[in-house]
Write a protein that holds these residues in place. Structure first.
Motif, PDB file in Angstrom:
ATOM      1  N   ALA A 106      -1.369   8.959  -5.590  1.00 20.45           N
ATOM      2  CA  ALA A 106      -1.328  10.559  -5.947  1.00 20.45           C
ATOM      3  C   ALA A 106      -0.652  10.879  -7.781  1.00 20.45           C
ATOM      4  O   ALA A 106       0.243  11.779  -7.845  1.00 20.45           O
ATOM      5  CB  ALA A 106      -0.720  10.842  -5.248  1.00 20.45           C
ATOM      6  N   ASP A 107       0.513   9.415  -7.443  1.00 19.16           N
ATOM      7  CA  ASP A 107       0.742   9.138  -9.150  1.00 19.16           C
ATOM      8  C   ASP A 107       0.241   8.821 -10.486  1.00 19.16           C
ATOM      9  O   ASP A 107      -1.177   8.566 -10.483  1.00 19.16           O
ATOM     10  CB  ASP A 107       2.116   8.321  -8.890  1.00 19.16           C
ATOM     11  N   ASN A 108       0.979   9.792 -11.355  1.00 22.85           N
ATOM     12  CA  ASN A 108       0.622   9.329 -12.296  1.00 22.85           C
ATOM     13  C   ASN A 108       1.147   8.403 -13.448  1.00 22.85           C
ATOM     14  O   ASN A 108       1.496   9.667 -14.434  1.00 22.85           O
ATOM     15  CB  ASN A 108      -0.479  10.426 -13.630  1.00 22.85           C
ATOM     16  N   TRP A 109       1.033   7.552 -13.832  1.00 25.24           N
ATOM     17  CA  TRP A 109       2.574   6.993 -13.930  1.00 25.24           C
ATOM     18  C   TRP A 109       1.424   5.910 -15.487  1.00 25.24           C
ATOM     19  O   TRP A 109       0.717   5.018 -15.184  1.00 25.24           O
ATOM     20  CB  TRP A 109       2.797   5.288 -13.376  1.00 25.24           C
ATOM     21  N   THR A 110       2.374   5.663 -16.871  1.00 23.40           N
ATOM     22  CA  THR A 110       2.036   4.602 -17.579  1.00 23.40           C
ATOM     23  C   THR A 110       2.504   3.025 -17.499  1.00 23.40           C
ATOM     24  O   THR A 110       4.201   3.955 -17.324  1.00 23.40           O
ATOM     25  CB  THR A 110       1.691   5.230 -18.852  1.00 23.40           C
ATOM     26  N   LYS A 111       2.527   2.405 -17.532  1.00 18.11           N
ATOM     27  CA  LYS A 111       3.694   1.295 -17.422  1.00 18.11           C
ATOM     28  C   LYS A 111       4.195   0.887 -19.210  1.00 18.11           C
ATOM     29  O   LYS A 111       3.553   0.471 -19.994  1.00 18.11           O
ATOM     30  CB  LYS A 111       3.197  -0.373 -16.930  1.00 18.11           C
ATOM     31  N   LEU A 112       5.457   1.097 -19.402  1.00 20.63           N
ATOM     32  CA  LEU A 112       6.316   0.560 -20.463  1.00 20.63           C
ATOM     33  C   LEU A 112       6.543  -0.033 -20.678  1.00 20.63           C
ATOM     34  O   LEU A 112       7.202  -1.309 -19.592  1.00 20.63           O
ATOM     35  CB  LEU A 112       7.033   2.365 -20.977  1.00 20.63           C
ATOM     36  N   ASP A 113       7.126  -1.528 -21.209  1.00 14.80           N
ATOM     37  CA  ASP A 113       7.588  -2.144 -21.409  1.00 14.80           C
ATOM     38  C   ASP A 113       9.054  -2.070 -21.910  1.00 14.80           C
ATOM     39  O   ASP A 113      10.150  -2.961 -21.928  1.00 14.80           O
ATOM     40  CB  ASP A 113       6.558  -3.416 -23.032  1.00 14.80           C
ATOM     41  N   ASP A 114       8.782  -1.615 -22.758  1.00 19.01           N
ATOM     42  CA  ASP A 114      10.784  -0.125 -22.831  1.00 19.01           C
ATOM     43  C   ASP A 114      10.363   0.849 -23.466  1.00 19.01           C
ATOM     44  O   ASP A 114       9.050   1.330 -23.677  1.00 19.01           O
ATOM     45  CB  ASP A 114      11.227  -1.997 -24.220  1.00 19.01           C
ATOM     46  N   ASN A 195      12.160   2.126 -14.031  1.00 20.57           N
ATOM     47  CA  ASN A 195      12.168   1.637 -12.961  1.00 20.57           C
ATOM     48  C   ASN A 195      13.330   1.436 -12.428  1.00 20.57           C
ATOM     49  O   ASN A 195      13.428  -0.129 -11.869  1.00 20.57           O
ATOM     50  CB  ASN A 195      11.676   0.671 -12.385  1.00 20.57           C
ATOM     51  N   ALA A 196      14.138   2.296 -11.334  1.00 24.97           N
ATOM     52  CA  ALA A 196      15.408   1.611 -10.550  1.00 24.97           C
ATOM     53  C   ALA A 196      14.939   1.128  -9.142  1.00 24.97           C
ATOM     54  O   ALA A 196      15.737   1.037  -8.636  1.00 24.97           O
ATOM     55  CB  ALA A 196      16.467   2.823 -10.920  1.00 24.97           C
ATOM     56  N   GLY A 197      14.231   1.786  -8.949  1.00 24.37           N
ATOM     57  CA  GLY A 197      14.109   1.712  -7.526  1.00 24.37           C
ATOM     58  C   GLY A 197      15.147   2.841  -6.932  1.00 24.37           C
ATOM     59  O   GLY A 197      15.770   2.859  -7.094  1.00 24.37           O
ATOM     60  N   GLY A 198      15.114   3.015  -5.040  1.00 25.56           N
ATOM     61  CA  GLY A 198      15.534   3.359  -4.341  1.00 25.56           C
ATOM     62  C   GLY A 198      15.517   5.034  -4.417  1.00 25.56           C
ATOM     63  O   GLY A 198      14.482   4.957  -4.921  1.00 25.56           O
ATOM     64  N   THR A 214       2.640  13.425 -15.900  1.00 23.46           N
ATOM     65  CA  THR A 214       2.846  12.128 -16.515  1.00 23.46           C
ATOM     66  C   THR A 214       3.834  11.364 -16.475  1.00 23.46           C
ATOM     67  O   THR A 214       4.526  11.834 -17.161  1.00 23.46           O
ATOM     68  CB  THR A 214       1.682  11.563 -18.010  1.00 23.46           C
ATOM     69  N   VAL A 215       4.070   9.526 -16.150  1.00 17.71           N
ATOM     70  CA  VAL A 215       4.982   9.585 -16.009  1.00 17.71           C
ATOM     71  C   VAL A 215       5.144   8.051 -17.034  1.00 17.71           C
ATOM     72  O   VAL A 215       4.258   7.520 -16.540  1.00 17.71           O
ATOM     73  CB  VAL A 215       5.707   9.322 -14.384  1.00 17.71           C
ATOM     74  N   GLY A 216       6.554   7.755 -18.222  1.00 17.77           N
ATOM     75  CA  GLY A 216       6.126   6.778 -18.223  1.00 17.77           C
ATOM     76  C   GLY A 216       7.490   5.561 -17.700  1.00 17.77           C
ATOM     77  O   GLY A 216       8.366   6.143 -17.477  1.00 17.77           O
ATOM     78  N   MET A 217       6.733   4.908 -17.087  1.00 21.66           N
ATOM     79  CA  MET A 217       7.696   3.951 -16.322  1.00 21.66           C
ATOM     80  C   MET A 217       8.081   2.546 -17.390  1.00 21.66           C
ATOM     81  O   MET A 217       7.269   1.695 -16.934  1.00 21.66           O
ATOM     82  CB  MET A 217       7.025   3.895 -14.266  1.00 21.66           C
ATOM     83  N   ILE A 218       9.640   2.059 -17.145  1.00 21.28           N
ATOM     84  CA  ILE A 218       9.938   1.532 -17.708  1.00 21.28           C
ATOM     85  C   ILE A 218      10.201   0.636 -17.236  1.00 21.28           C
ATOM     86  O   ILE A 218      10.707   0.266 -16.007  1.00 21.28           O
ATOM     87  CB  ILE A 218      11.278   2.081 -18.867  1.00 21.28           C
ATOM     88  N   LYS A 219       9.269  -1.106 -17.074  1.00 19.77           N
ATOM     89  CA  LYS A 219       9.786  -1.964 -16.456  1.00 19.77           C
ATOM     90  C   LYS A 219      11.079  -2.798 -16.391  1.00 19.77           C
ATOM     91  O   LYS A 219      11.896  -2.813 -17.108  1.00 19.77           O
ATOM     92  CB  LYS A 219       8.328  -3.112 -16.672  1.00 19.77           C
ATOM     93  N   ARG A 220      11.361  -3.581 -15.868  1.00 16.73           N
ATOM     94  CA  ARG A 220      12.414  -3.993 -15.248  1.00 16.73           C
ATOM     95  C   ARG A 220      13.051  -5.521 -16.008  1.00 16.73           C
ATOM     96  O   ARG A 220      11.660  -5.939 -16.102  1.00 16.73           O
ATOM     97  CB  ARG A 220      13.265  -4.818 -13.943  1.00 16.73           C
ATOM     98  N   PRO A 221      13.815  -5.334 -16.729  1.00 12.55           N
ATOM     99  CA  PRO A 221      14.482  -6.750 -17.728  1.00 12.55           C
ATOM    100  C   PRO A 221      14.553  -7.292 -16.362  1.00 12.55           C
ATOM    101  O   PRO A 221      14.372  -7.668 -14.996  1.00 12.55           O
ATOM    102  CB  PRO A 221      15.379  -6.491 -17.804  1.00 12.55           C
TER     103      PRO A 221
END
Length: 243
Positions: A106-114, A195-198, A214-221
């Motif tokens: 149900a989510d519309n996420w776009t993965k972002l490197d930073d 993407n802090a989680g929790g 639309t959600v831009g989800m920044i990946k974790r380091p």
């Protein structure tokens, strides 16, 4: 024997409180990013250590037997430095890191490197709500054709650092209903988060899901190569064994 908890998260406060109740000698450390942090139930220090050497000196002078790292998943510099110093001194180290969020159908996420990656996906003129904090705000400078809204806990010390944008002050937690109403009133097109989680800060993602944003989800380091736990219960067990 004293356990040092690198805190600043809700889980860090919870872990410290439980260990204190169990009789473990605990010191909590906060980086000082928030002006009026919530009170801890254990002795607390606020501010940086002065780099790797300062951290090493602190561990020695306070006879720290273990370091439980419960910092934000994006505080990677702190975690890498802490793991390295502990390994050098032979001090036990454990990284508590809550599981990352995972998109549902149900989510519309776009993965972002930073943060800089957002400009590849956001269209000109769209309104972008930044739930990423003020410290990395300048990395969104390439979104010059968009109105940016950056939410932060403390009132700003100066004007918004980019050409188009504004600060929005708010202290969590925020309910799903409040987030839905806020995003509607601001006519938000994009929500960008780390993407802090929790569960504590998931309400904004639930609101985005309900609104079809639309959600831009920044990946974790990358995390340090060290002992890790992913639950509060396991962190408490480790702290009790090393405090």
């Amino acid at each position: 024997m004293t356990l040092l908890i690198l805190s600043g998260t809700g889980e860090g406060r919870e872990i410290a409180a439980v260990l204190h109740q169990q009789g473990v000698d605990v010191i909590a450390s906060l980086a000082g990013a928030t002006r009026n942090p919530r009170a801890q139930k254990v002795p607390t220090r606020i501010g940086g250590f002065g780099g790797a050497q300062g951290f090493e000196d602190y561990l020695k002078s306070h006879e720290i037997s273990g370091v439980l790292d419960a910092t934000h998943p994006f505080a990677s510099k702190i975690s890498h430095r802490s793991a390295q110093v502990c390994a050098k001194l032979g001090v036990a180290y454990c990284l508590y890191q809550r599981p990352a969020w995972v998109a549902s159908g149900a989510d519309n996420w776009t993965k972002l490197d930073d943060e800089t990656d957002a400009a590849k996906h956001v269209k000109s003129g769209e309104i972008v709500f930044l739930a990423t904090g003020r410290q990395t705000l300048k990395k969104f400078a390439n979104l010059s054709d968009n109105h940016l809204i950056c939410r932060q806990i403390d009132p700003p010390n100066g004007p918004f650092p980019l050409e188009k944008g504004e600060f929005l002050i708010g202290r969590p937690p925020f309910s799903v209903e409040d987030e839905v109403a806020l995003f509607k009133s601001l006519k938000v097109d994009w929500l960008i988060v780390k993407n802090a989680g929790g569960a504590a800060s998931f309400s904004k993602l639930e609101a985005a899901r309900q609104l079809g944003l639309t959600v831009g989800m920044i990946k974790r380091p990358n995390a340090p190569d060290a002992h890790k736990v992913s639950t509060v219960e396991d962190a408490i067990l480790w702290g009790a064994a090393h405090g």
